[in-house]
Scaffold this motif. Structure first.
Motif, PDB file in Angstrom:
ATOM      1  N   ASP A  29       3.979  -7.293   4.150  1.00 43.19           N
ATOM      2  CA  ASP A  29       3.728  -7.614   2.738  1.00 43.19           C
ATOM      3  C   ASP A  29       2.231  -7.695   2.446  1.00 43.19           C
ATOM      4  OD1 ASP A  29       6.459  -7.728   2.313  1.00 43.19           O
ATOM      5  OD2 ASP A  29       6.558  -9.922   2.342  1.00 43.19           O
ATOM      6  N   ALA A  30       1.474  -8.274   3.367  1.00 40.35           N
ATOM      7  CA  ALA A  30       0.031  -8.394   3.173  1.00 40.35           C
ATOM      8  C   ALA A  30      -0.640  -7.020   3.195  1.00 40.35           C
ATOM      9  CB  ALA A  30      -0.574  -9.301   4.242  1.00 40.35           C
ATOM     10  N   GLU A  31      -0.164  -6.131   4.062  1.00 37.82           N
ATOM     11  CA  GLU A  31      -0.727  -4.779   4.102  1.00 37.82           C
ATOM     12  C   GLU A  31      -0.446  -4.031   2.805  1.00 37.82           C
ATOM     13  OE1 GLU A  31       1.067  -3.188   7.625  1.00 37.82           O
ATOM     14  OE2 GLU A  31      -0.541  -3.921   8.900  1.00 37.82           O
ATOM     15  N   VAL A  32       0.763  -4.181   2.278  1.00 38.69           N
ATOM     16  CA  VAL A  32       1.116  -3.536   1.014  1.00 38.69           C
ATOM     17  C   VAL A  32       0.270  -4.108  -0.119  1.00 38.69           C
ATOM     18  CG1 VAL A  32       2.960  -3.249  -0.695  1.00 38.69           C
ATOM     19  CG2 VAL A  32       3.441  -2.911   1.729  1.00 38.69           C
ATOM     20  N   ALA A  33       0.103  -5.431  -0.128  1.00 35.37           N
ATOM     21  CA  ALA A  33      -0.703  -6.070  -1.173  1.00 35.37           C
ATOM     22  C   ALA A  33      -2.143  -5.571  -1.129  1.00 35.37           C
ATOM     23  CB  ALA A  33      -0.653  -7.589  -1.019  1.00 35.37           C
ATOM     24  N   LEU A  34      -2.682  -5.396   0.072  1.00 36.20           N
ATOM     25  CA  LEU A  34      -4.044  -4.884   0.193  1.00 36.20           C
ATOM     26  C   LEU A  34      -4.123  -3.443  -0.322  1.00 36.20           C
ATOM     27  CD1 LEU A  34      -6.981  -5.051   1.066  1.00 36.20           C
ATOM     28  CD2 LEU A  34      -6.238  -4.438   3.382  1.00 36.20           C
ATOM     29  N   HIS A  35      -3.152  -2.646   0.008  1.00 34.72           N
ATOM     30  CA  HIS A  35      -3.131  -1.261  -0.473  1.00 34.72           C
ATOM     31  C   HIS A  35      -3.135  -1.223  -2.001  1.00 34.72           C
ATOM     32  CE1 HIS A  35      -2.130   2.984  -0.715  1.00 34.72           C
ATOM     33  NE2 HIS A  35      -1.122   2.677  -1.500  1.00 34.72           N
ATOM     34  N   ARG A  38      -6.511  -2.450  -3.408  1.00 33.28           N
ATOM     35  CA  ARG A  38      -7.581  -1.447  -3.280  1.00 33.28           C
ATOM     36  C   ARG A  38      -7.446  -0.356  -4.322  1.00 33.28           C
ATOM     37  NH1 ARG A  38      -9.414   0.274   2.444  1.00 33.28           N
ATOM     38  NH2 ARG A  38     -11.056   1.007   1.080  1.00 33.28           N
ATOM     39  N   GLN A  39      -6.222  -0.036  -4.694  1.00 35.54           N
ATOM     40  CA  GLN A  39      -6.033   0.987  -5.720  1.00 35.54           C
ATOM     41  C   GLN A  39      -6.472   0.505  -7.099  1.00 35.54           C
ATOM     42  OE1 GLN A  39      -2.025   2.513  -5.463  1.00 35.54           O
ATOM     43  NE2 GLN A  39      -2.603   3.929  -3.839  1.00 35.54           N
ATOM     44  N   THR A  40      -6.444  -0.816  -7.331  1.00 35.26           N
ATOM     45  CA  THR A  40      -6.875  -1.334  -8.632  1.00 35.26           C
ATOM     46  C   THR A  40      -8.391  -1.300  -8.764  1.00 35.26           C
ATOM     47  OG1 THR A  40      -7.100  -3.649  -7.948  1.00 35.26           O
ATOM     48  CG2 THR A  40      -4.911  -2.926  -8.708  1.00 35.26           C
ATOM     49  N   SER A  44     -12.127  -9.005  -6.706  1.00 36.19           N
ATOM     50  CA  SER A  44     -11.550 -10.309  -6.350  1.00 36.19           C
ATOM     51  C   SER A  44     -10.136 -10.158  -5.796  1.00 36.19           C
ATOM     52  CB  SER A  44     -11.548 -11.244  -7.560  1.00 36.19           C
ATOM     53  OG  SER A  44     -10.762 -10.695  -8.610  1.00 36.19           O
ATOM     54  N   TRP A  45      -9.376  -9.180  -6.288  1.00 35.58           N
ATOM     55  CA  TRP A  45      -8.028  -8.945  -5.762  1.00 35.58           C
ATOM     56  C   TRP A  45      -8.102  -8.376  -4.348  1.00 35.58           C
ATOM     57  CZ3 TRP A  45      -4.818  -6.293 -10.213  1.00 35.58           C
ATOM     58  CH2 TRP A  45      -4.727  -7.179 -11.286  1.00 35.58           C
ATOM     59  N   ILE A  46      -9.049  -7.475  -4.137  1.00 35.25           N
ATOM     60  CA  ILE A  46      -9.207  -6.877  -2.810  1.00 35.25           C
ATOM     61  C   ILE A  46      -9.606  -7.949  -1.799  1.00 35.25           C
ATOM     62  CG2 ILE A  46     -10.570  -5.245  -1.443  1.00 35.25           C
ATOM     63  CD1 ILE A  46     -10.761  -3.545  -4.055  1.00 35.25           C
ATOM     64  N   SER A  47     -10.551  -8.789  -2.183  1.00 34.85           N
ATOM     65  CA  SER A  47     -10.994  -9.867  -1.299  1.00 34.85           C
ATOM     66  C   SER A  47      -9.846 -10.821  -0.970  1.00 34.85           C
ATOM     67  CB  SER A  47     -12.144 -10.628  -1.954  1.00 34.85           C
ATOM     68  OG  SER A  47     -12.565 -11.683  -1.136  1.00 34.85           O
TER      69      SER A  47
END
Length: 87
Positions: A29-35, A38-40, A44-47
Motif C-alpha cells: 500500500d505504501a509503494e502504491v501511495a508513493l507511486h 509522485r504522479q501528482t 508534500s504528498w511525495i514526502s
C-alpha cells in the motif's frame, strides 16, 4: 467466543506469520501511495508517502526478523510443515 480470542490463542508462529503478511500488505500500500504521489508532483504528498514507505519497510523487516527468531527457537521436529514452493 470472539474473533479476538481465536487470534490470542493461535500458536506464536501463526501470529508472527500473520504479522508478516499484514506488514507486506502495508508495504505494498505504501509503494502504491508513493507511486500515486509522485504522479501528482505535489512535494508534500511525495514526502509523506516516502515517510510512510520508510515506516512500512521498517515494520516488514521487524516482522520478518521476529518470525525468523521464532523459527530458530522452535526445534525442527515441532515446526509446522511448510507448504511446497510455487513453481
Amino acid at each position: 467466543m470472539t474473533v479476538g480470542t481465536a487470534i490470542a490463542t493461535a500458536p506464536a508462529q501463526d501470529r508472527l506469520q500473520a504479522a508478516v503478511n499484514d506488514a507486506a500488505r502495508h508495504l505494498y500500500d505504501a509503494e502504491v501511495a508513493l507511486h500515486i504521489a509522485r504522479q501528482t508532483g505535489v512535494g508534500s504528498w511525495i514526502s509523506a508517502a516516502y515517510d510512510r514507505l520508510h515506516e512500512a519497510v521498517a515494520g516488514h523487516m521487524a516482522a520478518v526478523d521476529a518470525l525468523e527468531a521464532c523459527n530458530r527457537a522452535v526445534p525442527p521436529a515441532r515446526r509446522a510443515p511448510r507448504p511446497p514452493a510455487a513453481a
